[in-house]
Design a protein around this motif. Sequence first.
Motif, PDB file in Angstrom:
ATOM      1  N   LYS A  58     -17.019  -6.943 -11.263  1.00  0.00           N
ATOM      2  CA  LYS A  58     -16.111  -7.614 -10.335  1.00  0.00           C
ATOM      3  C   LYS A  58     -14.977  -6.650  -9.987  1.00  0.00           C
ATOM      4  CE  LYS A  58     -13.339 -10.836 -11.886  1.00  0.00           C
ATOM      5  NZ  LYS A  58     -12.760 -12.121 -12.331  1.00  0.00           N
ATOM      6  N   ILE A  59     -14.786  -6.431  -8.686  1.00  0.00           N
ATOM      7  CA  ILE A  59     -13.735  -5.533  -8.210  1.00  0.00           C
ATOM      8  C   ILE A  59     -12.695  -6.374  -7.476  1.00  0.00           C
ATOM      9  CG2 ILE A  59     -13.205  -3.549  -6.753  1.00  0.00           C
ATOM     10  CD1 ILE A  59     -16.162  -2.699  -7.154  1.00  0.00           C
ATOM     11  N   GLU A  60     -11.488  -6.406  -8.016  1.00  0.00           N
ATOM     12  CA  GLU A  60     -10.383  -7.192  -7.468  1.00  0.00           C
ATOM     13  C   GLU A  60      -9.595  -6.360  -6.455  1.00  0.00           C
ATOM     14  OE1 GLU A  60      -9.737 -10.345  -8.295  1.00  0.00           O
ATOM     15  OE2 GLU A  60     -10.805 -10.642 -10.177  1.00  0.00           O
ATOM     16  N   ASN A  61      -8.788  -7.025  -5.643  1.00  0.00           N
ATOM     17  CA  ASN A  61      -7.880  -6.386  -4.676  1.00  0.00           C
ATOM     18  C   ASN A  61      -8.600  -5.413  -3.756  1.00  0.00           C
ATOM     19  OD1 ASN A  61      -5.600  -7.751  -5.770  1.00  0.00           O
ATOM     20  ND2 ASN A  61      -5.576  -6.267  -7.444  1.00  0.00           N
ATOM     21  N   ILE A  62      -9.769  -5.791  -3.309  1.00  0.00           N
ATOM     22  CA  ILE A  62     -10.578  -4.889  -2.499  1.00  0.00           C
ATOM     23  C   ILE A  62      -9.958  -4.635  -1.126  1.00  0.00           C
ATOM     24  CG2 ILE A  62     -12.081  -6.700  -1.561  1.00  0.00           C
ATOM     25  CD1 ILE A  62     -13.145  -3.143  -2.669  1.00  0.00           C
ATOM     26  N   GLU A  63      -9.191  -5.585  -0.610  1.00  0.00           N
ATOM     27  CA  GLU A  63      -8.632  -5.416   0.729  1.00  0.00           C
ATOM     28  C   GLU A  63      -7.636  -4.256   0.781  1.00  0.00           C
ATOM     29  OE1 GLU A  63      -7.342  -9.379   1.643  1.00  0.00           O
ATOM     30  OE2 GLU A  63      -9.409 -10.067   1.855  1.00  0.00           O
ATOM     31  N   VAL A  64      -6.862  -4.044  -0.277  1.00  0.00           N
ATOM     32  CA  VAL A  64      -5.944  -2.909  -0.337  1.00  0.00           C
ATOM     33  C   VAL A  64      -6.744  -1.602  -0.322  1.00  0.00           C
ATOM     34  CG1 VAL A  64      -4.256  -1.711  -1.792  1.00  0.00           C
ATOM     35  CG2 VAL A  64      -4.128  -4.195  -1.527  1.00  0.00           C
ATOM     36  N   CYS A  65      -7.834  -1.580  -1.069  1.00  0.00           N
ATOM     37  CA  CYS A  65      -8.695  -0.386  -1.119  1.00  0.00           C
ATOM     38  C   CYS A  65      -9.307  -0.106   0.250  1.00  0.00           C
ATOM     39  CB  CYS A  65      -9.788  -0.576  -2.163  1.00  0.00           C
ATOM     40  SG  CYS A  65      -9.171  -0.802  -3.836  1.00  0.00           S
ATOM     41  N   THR A  73      -7.806   7.703   3.449  1.00  0.00           N
ATOM     42  CA  THR A  73      -7.728   8.075   2.038  1.00  0.00           C
ATOM     43  C   THR A  73      -8.990   7.595   1.330  1.00  0.00           C
ATOM     44  OG1 THR A  73      -5.323   7.826   2.065  1.00  0.00           O
ATOM     45  CG2 THR A  73      -6.390   7.815  -0.091  1.00  0.00           C
ATOM     46  N   ASP A  74      -9.766   8.536   0.801  1.00  0.00           N
ATOM     47  CA  ASP A  74     -10.949   8.136   0.039  1.00  0.00           C
ATOM     48  C   ASP A  74     -10.519   7.392  -1.211  1.00  0.00           C
ATOM     49  OD1 ASP A  74     -12.462   9.367   1.953  1.00  0.00           O
ATOM     50  OD2 ASP A  74     -13.047  11.065   0.703  1.00  0.00           O
ATOM     51  N   VAL A  75     -11.222   6.318  -1.536  1.00  0.00           N
ATOM     52  CA  VAL A  75     -10.892   5.486  -2.690  1.00  0.00           C
ATOM     53  C   VAL A  75     -12.054   5.545  -3.678  1.00  0.00           C
ATOM     54  CG1 VAL A  75     -10.351   3.148  -3.470  1.00  0.00           C
ATOM     55  CG2 VAL A  75      -9.477   3.955  -1.267  1.00  0.00           C
ATOM     56  N   ASP A  76     -11.741   5.897  -4.924  1.00  0.00           N
ATOM     57  CA  ASP A  76     -12.744   5.932  -5.995  1.00  0.00           C
ATOM     58  C   ASP A  76     -12.386   4.868  -7.021  1.00  0.00           C
ATOM     59  OD1 ASP A  76     -13.952   8.116  -4.824  1.00  0.00           O
ATOM     60  OD2 ASP A  76     -12.891   9.573  -6.054  1.00  0.00           O
ATOM     61  N   LEU A  77     -13.298   3.946  -7.249  1.00  0.00           N
ATOM     62  CA  LEU A  77     -13.106   2.885  -8.240  1.00  0.00           C
ATOM     63  C   LEU A  77     -14.152   3.057  -9.334  1.00  0.00           C
ATOM     64  CD1 LEU A  77     -12.761  -0.024  -5.666  1.00  0.00           C
ATOM     65  CD2 LEU A  77     -10.904   1.139  -6.859  1.00  0.00           C
ATOM     66  N   HIS A  78     -13.765   2.794 -10.586  1.00  0.00           N
ATOM     67  CA  HIS A  78     -14.681   2.981 -11.716  1.00  0.00           C
ATOM     68  C   HIS A  78     -14.723   1.725 -12.573  1.00  0.00           C
ATOM     69  CE1 HIS A  78     -15.078   7.321 -11.004  1.00  0.00           C
ATOM     70  NE2 HIS A  78     -13.841   7.229 -10.581  1.00  0.00           N
ATOM     71  N   SER A  79     -15.923   1.332 -12.969  1.00  0.00           N
ATOM     72  CA  SER A  79     -16.075   0.212 -13.893  1.00  0.00           C
ATOM     73  C   SER A  79     -15.715   0.680 -15.295  1.00  0.00           C
ATOM     74  CB  SER A  79     -17.522  -0.301 -13.886  1.00  0.00           C
ATOM     75  OG  SER A  79     -18.384   0.627 -14.545  1.00  0.00           O
ATOM     76  N   ARG A 177     -14.814 -12.089  -0.900  1.00  0.00           N
ATOM     77  CA  ARG A 177     -14.327 -13.462  -1.022  1.00  0.00           C
ATOM     78  C   ARG A 177     -13.155 -13.458  -1.993  1.00  0.00           C
ATOM     79  NH1 ARG A 177     -17.948 -18.803  -2.218  1.00  0.00           N
ATOM     80  NH2 ARG A 177     -16.428 -20.258  -1.388  1.00  0.00           N
ATOM     81  N   ARG A 178     -12.084 -14.079  -1.592  1.00  0.00           N
ATOM     82  CA  ARG A 178     -10.859 -14.139  -2.408  1.00  0.00           C
ATOM     83  C   ARG A 178     -10.428 -12.737  -2.855  1.00  0.00           C
ATOM     84  NH1 ARG A 178     -12.567 -19.519  -5.444  1.00  0.00           N
ATOM     85  NH2 ARG A 178     -14.049 -18.077  -6.282  1.00  0.00           N
ATOM     86  N   ASN A 179     -10.526 -11.784  -1.930  1.00  0.00           N
ATOM     87  CA  ASN A 179     -10.052 -10.417  -2.154  1.00  0.00           C
ATOM     88  C   ASN A 179     -10.813  -9.705  -3.279  1.00  0.00           C
ATOM     89  OD1 ASN A 179      -8.479  -8.184  -1.581  1.00  0.00           O
ATOM     90  ND2 ASN A 179      -6.769  -8.851  -2.845  1.00  0.00           N
TER      91      ASN A 179
END
Length: 189
Positions: A58-65, A73-79, A177-179
Motif C-alpha cells: 500500500k502506497i499512501e500520499n500518491i497524489e503528492v508523488c 522530478t523523478d520519484v522513487d518509492l520503496h517497500s 482511491r483515497r490518495n
Amino acid sequence: QTAMEQQQTAMEQQQTAMEQQKDTIRRQESVINRLKNQLSRALVGCQVTPKKFTYMWKIENIEVCLEKAENGTDVDLHSDPIYINHPGYQVQLALKLSQAAVHVQVHLLNGDYDDMLQWPFCHRFSVSLVELQPPVRKNTVGSPRAPHKNCLNQPGDWYSTQLLPSLDLLKTQSFIRRNRIFVRFSVLL
C-alpha cells in the motif's frame, strides 16, 4: 525447631518457589505475546498459500508523488523488505514515477536464509497495480517465464518493467482511491 515449625518453613519455601515460578511464567507469556504481535505486524499484507506467495504493498500520499513527477522530478518509492515464504528469499519493491512512465522493480536482497536457498531465483512472479473502483481488475505485468531467462542469480540482482506508459493512465484509470494505490507482488512457489 519442632517438626511443626520445620513443616511451616518448608511450606513457606514451597510457596515462595511457586510464586517465583508464576512470575517466570508471566514474564515468558509476556515475551510470547510480544513476539506474536511482532510477527503479526511483520505479516501484514502478506498471504501465503501452498503454491503462491502474495504481498500487497500500500502506497499512501500518491497524489503528492504524482505532482512531483509531473513537474519533472523523478520519484522513487520503496517497500519494506519482505521475505517470500519462511525461510525464503528477501526482496524489496521499488516504484519509479517519471513524466515518461511508471516502472516497478523487484530487488533481490541479502537475507538471513540465503545459504539455505536454491540459486538462482527462477520462480515465476508478477507485479501489478490493482484497480480500486468496481469492477476490481488488475493490470498484471512483469513475469519471468522460462527457468533460464530473467532469473535473479544472486542478492543484488533486480528485475524492472514498465507498469504504465504514462502518469495520465495512473490518474485516469481507477488505480487511485483515497490518495493511495496498491501494488500486488505474487510469486509461484
